[in-house]
Design an enzyme around this catalytic site. Structure first.
Site, short mmCIF file in Angstrom:
data_model
loop_
_atom_site.label_atom_id
_atom_site.label_comp_id
_atom_site.label_asym_id
_atom_site.label_seq_id
_atom_site.Cartn_x
_atom_site.Cartn_y
_atom_site.Cartn_z
N HIS A 38 0.87 -1.18 0.00
CA HIS A 38 0.00 0.00 0.00
C HIS A 38 0.90 1.22 0.00
CE1 HIS A 38 -3.71 2.31 0.79
NE2 HIS A 38 -2.88 3.13 1.39
N CYS A 39 0.81 2.00 -1.06
CA CYS A 39 1.68 3.16 -1.22
C CYS A 39 0.93 4.42 -0.78
CB CYS A 39 2.13 3.30 -2.67
SG CYS A 39 3.24 4.71 -2.94
N PRO A 40 1.33 5.07 0.31
CA PRO A 40 0.62 6.28 0.73
C PRO A 40 0.78 7.43 -0.24
CG PRO A 40 2.61 5.95 2.04
CD PRO A 40 2.44 4.73 1.21
N GLY A 73 -1.92 6.97 -2.54
CA GLY A 73 -3.19 6.80 -1.86
C GLY A 73 -3.93 5.55 -2.27
N ASN A 74 -3.19 4.50 -2.62
CA ASN A 74 -3.81 3.32 -3.19
C ASN A 74 -2.91 2.12 -2.97
OD1 ASN A 74 -5.62 1.74 -4.57
ND2 ASN A 74 -5.24 2.61 -6.58
#
Length: 211
Positions: free
Chosen positions: A165-167, A170-171
């Site tokens: 999950h890559c902040p 945002g996804n």
């Protein structure tokens, strides 16, 4: 007192709900996820303005400059645009939920479907530990999922071939947007390389100029 029911993955239907499913289930987390996305989009705009409005005139990268320098400017703008497009696609593409039809097939509710035969490797008892070609049981969702699918604690769903999950986007990075994530990294590195090479003459003049 009745026993507490285990949490389950939400499976919203409809295009609008699928579009929103890339963010976390909790509203506060979804709102917080938009902050880094806005920051990255702002950095994209800052990079383009810095190159075309500040660097290009000083490094003779505009129409009056030499052909190699104009090619540098063209290369930067092309790779910058491709990086921006890849970033948008990565951020706003649903990463790949476990399809509902797969769960129906696995649970044996469509025995006559040609999609899964009796010899399909996902038939049978799901396990909690990873095994080749065997479905697993998600401890958070308490539901079955295919091999290499993992549960995202932020989004609250199981994602096919989840990477992380890559902040910053945002996804989740999963089956359906992993290609865009890799393209974003490649084109961003290429745009930075064009920027650096274009800036070398300006930096050299700054260090060699007489006071």
């Amino acid at each position: 007192a009745s026993a507490a029911t285990p949490p389950t993955c939400s499976r919203p239907s409809g295009e609008a709900k699928r579009f929103r499913s890339m963010f976390a289930q909790r509203r506060m987390v979804r709102v917080a996820s938009t902050a880094p996305v806005g920051l990255i989009l702002g950095l994209f705009c800052f990079e383009w303005c810095s190159y075309n409005w500040l660097l290009a005139p000083r490094a003779s990268l505009t129409a009056g400059g030499s052909l190699p320098r104009q090619m540098l400017a063209g290369g930067f703008n092309i790779t910058w645009l491709l990086a921006l497009w890849s970033y948008i696609r990565c951020a706003f593409t649903e990463p790949g939920r476990v399809p509902e039809v797969w769960r129906i097939e696995y649970n044996g509710l469509a025995e006559d479907s040609p999609a899964l035969g009796d010899t399909s490797p996902i038939r049978g008892q799901a396990v909690r530990g990873w095994q080749t070609g065997v479905a697993t049981l998600c401890s958070a969702c308490q539901d079955h999922r295919p091999e290499r699918a993992h549960h995202c604690g932020v989004c609250g769903v199981c994602v096919l071939r989840m990477d992380h999950h890559c902040p910053w986007v945002g996804n989740c990075v999963g089956f359906k947007n992993h290609k865009f994530f890799l393209l974003m990294c490649f084109y961003t590195a290429a745009a930075c390389a064009f920027f650096t090479v274009s800036a070398l003459p300006v930096v050299a003049r700054a260090f060699t100029a007489k006071p």
